[in-house]
Scaffold this motif. Sequence first.
Motif, PDB file in Angstrom:
ATOM      1  N   GLN A   2      -8.873  12.026  -0.274  1.00 36.63           N
ATOM      2  CA  GLN A   2      -8.630  10.895  -1.169  1.00 36.63           C
ATOM      3  C   GLN A   2      -7.296  11.051  -1.861  1.00 36.63           C
ATOM      4  OE1 GLN A   2     -10.970   9.746  -4.955  1.00 36.63           O
ATOM      5  NE2 GLN A   2     -11.820   8.475  -3.344  1.00 36.63           N
ATOM      6  N   GLN A   3      -6.579   9.933  -1.993  1.00 40.48           N
ATOM      7  CA  GLN A   3      -5.293   9.943  -2.665  1.00 40.48           C
ATOM      8  C   GLN A   3      -5.283   8.860  -3.723  1.00 40.48           C
ATOM      9  OE1 GLN A   3      -2.405   8.989   0.429  1.00 40.48           O
ATOM     10  NE2 GLN A   3      -2.496   6.854  -0.196  1.00 40.48           N
ATOM     11  N   HIS A   4      -4.325   8.951  -4.647  1.00 39.98           N
ATOM     12  CA  HIS A   4      -4.274   8.016  -5.769  1.00 39.98           C
ATOM     13  C   HIS A   4      -2.920   7.329  -5.889  1.00 39.98           C
ATOM     14  CE1 HIS A   4      -8.159   9.499  -7.177  1.00 39.98           C
ATOM     15  NE2 HIS A   4      -7.717  10.713  -6.896  1.00 39.98           N
ATOM     16  N   HIS A   5      -2.073   7.445  -4.880  1.00 35.75           N
ATOM     17  CA  HIS A   5      -0.783   6.769  -4.891  1.00 35.75           C
ATOM     18  C   HIS A   5      -0.390   6.502  -3.448  1.00 35.75           C
ATOM     19  CE1 HIS A   5       1.096  10.521  -3.505  1.00 35.75           C
ATOM     20  NE2 HIS A   5       0.297  11.129  -4.353  1.00 35.75           N
ATOM     21  N   PRO A   6       0.446   5.488  -3.213  1.00 29.05           N
ATOM     22  CA  PRO A   6       0.840   5.172  -1.834  1.00 29.05           C
ATOM     23  C   PRO A   6       1.601   6.328  -1.188  1.00 29.05           C
ATOM     24  CG  PRO A   6       1.405   3.381  -3.337  1.00 29.05           C
ATOM     25  CD  PRO A   6       1.028   4.559  -4.176  1.00 29.05           C
ATOM     26  N   ARG A   7       1.337   6.579   0.084  1.00 29.17           N
ATOM     27  CA  ARG A   7       2.100   7.541   0.831  1.00 29.17           C
ATOM     28  C   ARG A   7       3.469   6.969   1.169  1.00 29.17           C
ATOM     29  NH1 ARG A   7       0.108  11.191   4.369  1.00 29.17           N
ATOM     30  NH2 ARG A   7       1.201  10.092   6.064  1.00 29.17           N
ATOM     31  N   GLN A   8       4.419   7.825   1.446  1.00 32.23           N
ATOM     32  CA  GLN A   8       5.740   7.372   1.862  1.00 32.23           C
ATOM     33  C   GLN A   8       5.749   7.249   3.386  1.00 32.23           C
ATOM     34  OE1 GLN A   8       8.197   6.533  -0.225  1.00 32.23           O
ATOM     35  NE2 GLN A   8       9.426   5.854   1.513  1.00 32.23           N
ATOM     36  N   PRO A   9       5.842   6.023   3.922  1.00 28.11           N
ATOM     37  CA  PRO A   9       5.797   5.865   5.376  1.00 28.11           C
ATOM     38  C   PRO A   9       7.046   6.434   6.026  1.00 28.11           C
ATOM     39  CG  PRO A   9       6.372   3.781   4.345  1.00 28.11           C
ATOM     40  CD  PRO A   9       6.015   4.732   3.230  1.00 28.11           C
ATOM     41  N   ALA A 116      -9.556   5.302  -4.120  1.00 29.96           N
ATOM     42  CA  ALA A 116     -10.625   4.719  -4.937  1.00 29.96           C
ATOM     43  C   ALA A 116     -10.574   3.199  -4.826  1.00 29.96           C
ATOM     44  CB  ALA A 116     -10.466   5.152  -6.393  1.00 29.96           C
ATOM     45  N   PRO A 117     -11.742   2.546  -4.747  1.00 27.43           N
ATOM     46  CA  PRO A 117     -11.751   1.079  -4.650  1.00 27.43           C
ATOM     47  C   PRO A 117     -11.067   0.424  -5.849  1.00 27.43           C
ATOM     48  CG  PRO A 117     -13.919   1.994  -4.160  1.00 27.43           C
ATOM     49  CD  PRO A 117     -13.090   3.120  -4.720  1.00 27.43           C
ATOM     50  N   TYR A 118     -10.442  -0.720  -5.598  1.00 27.05           N
ATOM     51  CA  TYR A 118      -9.808  -1.542  -6.629  1.00 27.05           C
ATOM     52  C   TYR A 118      -8.630  -0.847  -7.306  1.00 27.05           C
ATOM     53  CZ  TYR A 118     -14.406  -3.568  -5.928  1.00 27.05           C
ATOM     54  OH  TYR A 118     -15.545  -4.072  -5.351  1.00 27.05           O
ATOM     55  N   THR A 119      -7.998   0.101  -6.614  1.00 29.65           N
ATOM     56  CA  THR A 119      -6.774   0.718  -7.136  1.00 29.65           C
ATOM     57  C   THR A 119      -5.605   0.122  -6.354  1.00 29.65           C
ATOM     58  OG1 THR A 119      -7.142   2.560  -5.606  1.00 29.65           O
ATOM     59  CG2 THR A 119      -7.832   2.876  -7.894  1.00 29.65           C
ATOM     60  N   HIS A 120      -5.113  -1.006  -6.856  1.00 25.33           N
ATOM     61  CA  HIS A 120      -4.073  -1.744  -6.145  1.00 25.33           C
ATOM     62  C   HIS A 120      -2.798  -0.943  -5.960  1.00 25.33           C
ATOM     63  CE1 HIS A 120      -6.010  -5.887  -7.250  1.00 25.33           C
ATOM     64  NE2 HIS A 120      -6.799  -5.089  -6.577  1.00 25.33           N
ATOM     65  N   SER A 121      -2.525  -0.026  -6.900  1.00 26.08           N
ATOM     66  CA  SER A 121      -1.300   0.754  -6.786  1.00 26.08           C
ATOM     67  C   SER A 121      -1.369   1.753  -5.645  1.00 26.08           C
ATOM     68  CB  SER A 121      -1.030   1.499  -8.099  1.00 26.08           C
ATOM     69  OG  SER A 121      -2.111   2.385  -8.389  1.00 26.08           O
TER      70      SER A 121
END
Length: 202
Positions: A2-9, A116-121
Amino acid sequence: MQQHHPRQPTGPGSDIYSDIGGPVPVATREGHRFYVLYKDSYTQHQRVYLMKRKSDLLDTWRAYIADMRLGVGTPRGNVYVPAQPAFLITDDDPSYVLGQFRTFNTENLIGQWTVAPYTHSANPAEPAMRRLIEGATSLLHDSGLPPSFFLRALALRHIAGNGGRGRMGNSRRRSRGCSTRVSRNRIINKFRASRSGRHRPR
């Protein structure tokens, strides 16, 4: 994981984000009640698939992978993704993390990350889905068509979100004097043209 921030593509197909919507109150004429969005974090290209059941998710994932191999129309031209995506990032919906869907990704060496669900960021597919829903709702209202056309409106909105590119690899070029944006009136007219055929009443 699980992660909490976007990965860098790192390139096309390296990071695909996804989100599931539905069930909608009124099914389409074909019986679709669910929809799923896949978004490539590198190209920003997004694609929507309709489903009759959430158990159809694996079929849409296979279709998405096949479609991406044909080439993705972007403002910079056509981009081709690798044979398989590197990572799929989703929430922890059982449709993604359990059963045949998980087995398919494991066998094809496609990594899965959960947020996590509903974490738009952390999951760009979620705000993209919200914008599609808002646009489809507005389009449905302006067109005067009944609720059974909502998912069709959603599909048209996702094409507009890709800069007006419908089919893969068939982009509209500015050099030919064509705008890469699909105008709102153009979408509404196309949508109203789908009025033919039976539909469920309001």
